[in-house]
Design a protein around this motif. Structure first.
Motif, PDB file in Angstrom:
ATOM      1  N   ASP A   1       0.804  -1.216   0.000  1.00 52.90           N
ATOM      2  CA  ASP A   1       0.000   0.000   0.000  1.00 52.90           C
ATOM      3  C   ASP A   1       0.840   1.271   0.000  1.00 52.90           C
ATOM      4  O   ASP A   1       0.346   2.357  -0.351  1.00 52.90           O
ATOM      5  CB  ASP A   1      -0.932   0.024   1.223  1.00 52.90           C
ATOM      6  CG  ASP A   1      -2.155  -0.857   1.040  1.00 52.90           C
ATOM      7  OD1 ASP A   1      -2.316  -1.445  -0.048  1.00 52.90           O
ATOM      8  OD2 ASP A   1      -2.945  -0.968   2.003  1.00 52.90           O
ATOM      9  N   PHE A   2       2.104   1.148   0.406  1.00 58.69           N
ATOM     10  CA  PHE A   2       2.962   2.323   0.478  1.00 58.69           C
ATOM     11  C   PHE A   2       3.441   2.765  -0.908  1.00 58.69           C
ATOM     12  O   PHE A   2       3.765   3.938  -1.119  1.00 58.69           O
ATOM     13  CB  PHE A   2       4.174   2.038   1.373  1.00 58.69           C
ATOM     14  CG  PHE A   2       4.713   3.252   2.090  1.00 58.69           C
ATOM     15  CD1 PHE A   2       4.431   4.535   1.661  1.00 58.69           C
ATOM     16  CD2 PHE A   2       5.519   3.103   3.206  1.00 58.69           C
ATOM     17  CE1 PHE A   2       4.924   5.652   2.327  1.00 58.69           C
ATOM     18  CE2 PHE A   2       6.027   4.200   3.882  1.00 58.69           C
ATOM     19  CZ  PHE A   2       5.724   5.482   3.440  1.00 58.69           C
ATOM     20  N   GLN A   3       3.475   1.846  -1.859  1.00 57.36           N
ATOM     21  CA  GLN A   3       4.078   2.162  -3.159  1.00 57.36           C
ATOM     22  C   GLN A   3       3.364   3.313  -3.885  1.00 57.36           C
ATOM     23  O   GLN A   3       4.032   4.211  -4.427  1.00 57.36           O
ATOM     24  CB  GLN A   3       4.140   0.904  -4.032  1.00 57.36           C
ATOM     25  CG  GLN A   3       4.884  -0.273  -3.376  1.00 57.36           C
ATOM     26  CD  GLN A   3       6.155   0.152  -2.627  1.00 57.36           C
ATOM     27  OE1 GLN A   3       7.058   0.735  -3.226  1.00 57.36           O
ATOM     28  NE2 GLN A   3       6.218  -0.133  -1.333  1.00 57.36           N
ATOM     29  N   PRO A   4       2.022   3.344  -3.930  1.00 55.21           N
ATOM     30  CA  PRO A   4       1.361   4.501  -4.559  1.00 55.21           C
ATOM     31  C   PRO A   4       1.660   5.818  -3.849  1.00 55.21           C
ATOM     32  O   PRO A   4       1.716   6.873  -4.472  1.00 55.21           O
ATOM     33  CB  PRO A   4      -0.129   4.153  -4.467  1.00 55.21           C
ATOM     34  CG  PRO A   4      -0.169   2.669  -4.340  1.00 55.21           C
ATOM     35  CD  PRO A   4       1.044   2.308  -3.541  1.00 55.21           C
ATOM     36  N   ILE A   5       1.854   5.751  -2.519  1.00 57.88           N
ATOM     37  CA  ILE A   5       2.191   6.945  -1.746  1.00 57.88           C
ATOM     38  C   ILE A   5       3.583   7.444  -2.134  1.00 57.88           C
ATOM     39  O   ILE A   5       3.789   8.639  -2.382  1.00 57.88           O
ATOM     40  CB  ILE A   5       2.155   6.643  -0.230  1.00 57.88           C
ATOM     41  CG1 ILE A   5       0.778   6.140   0.205  1.00 57.88           C
ATOM     42  CG2 ILE A   5       2.606   7.857   0.577  1.00 57.88           C
ATOM     43  CD1 ILE A   5      -0.295   7.167   0.269  1.00 57.88           C
TER      44      ILE A   5
END
Length: 226
Positions: A140-144
């Motif tokens: 979930d951190f990758q798009p951020i």
């Protein structure tokens, strides 16, 4: 919530002595709980001498106002306080079931900000119970991370005046040890005074101030000039 007369008097006094930066983060709590948050930001923006308006938030209530409205309000920097972007860890650390709401709010804010050539400084303030290397790999951190926000990482914490005790945190999260005798002023003193909702002006913004009003209060904003 801070009564309007206290807010207006604090702002007027601050402007009269030259202004500067304004932090809207309360000692304990989240500023976005205030239904008049954006109105107060816009009021501060009326004064040229107030050059920066920043806030730290858990981002759960960002959708109450909308990312576009938040960007239009005049806030210059937002710090997002979160365990990270992995739901199970978030629930362990923050003990809150609002992960999905928070996550979509942060993504929406970053996306809207990117469309405006990033006029707002956004920092992700990580308070995880895992290593930074592991946290940065979360799906979930990758798009951020694609938006390249500022990243802040904390692994040591105050006791909040004894409220937090050993064993209440995961092993990686350490309770900060304090020297028995301080030989220099605490850095929080140089961040300037704080005006809590009750109008009593405290000498500094330290979390400990919420229990030290007797020692740190230097007056009341409605009775004296800032």
């Amino acid at each position: 919530f801070m009564p309007e007369d206290i807010f207006r008097k604090a702002v007027a006094d601050y402007v009269s002595i030259g202004g500067g930066s304004v932090c809207l983060t309360p000692l304990v709590g989240d500023a976005l709980i205030d239904p008049h948050f954006l109105e107060r930001v816009r009021y501060l923006r009326r004064f040229d001498c107030i050059d920066r308006i920043f806030v730290t938030t858990n981002a759960i209530l960002l959708d109450r106002f909308g990312a576009e409205n938040g960007l239009d309000s005049g806030v210059t920097a937002i710090n997002i306080s979160t365990a990270g972007f992995e739901e199970e860890m978030y629930q362990r650390v923050y003990r809150n079931q609002s992960y999905k709401r928070m996550y979509h709010n942060v993504l929406d804010l970053l996306a809207c900000n990117a469309k405006r050539a990033q006029p707002l400084t956004i920092a992700i303030c990580l308070r995880p119970d895992r290593s930074l290397d592991d946290v940065l790999k979360d799906k979930d951190f990758q798009p951020i991370l694609r938006y390249k926000p500022i990243l802040d990482f904390t692994w040591s914490y105050s006791t909040a005046n004894g409220r937090l005790r050993p064993g209440q945190l995961a092993p990686l999260m350490k309770i900060r040890t304090m020297a028995e005798v301080k030989r220099e002023p605490c850095v929080e003193l140089f961040h300037g005074p704080i005006v809590p909702a009750n109008g009593k002006v405290l000498a500094c913004t330290c979390l400990a101030a919420m229990d030290a009003e007797k020692d740190l209060a230097i007056g009341h904003i409605l009775e004296k000039s800032l």
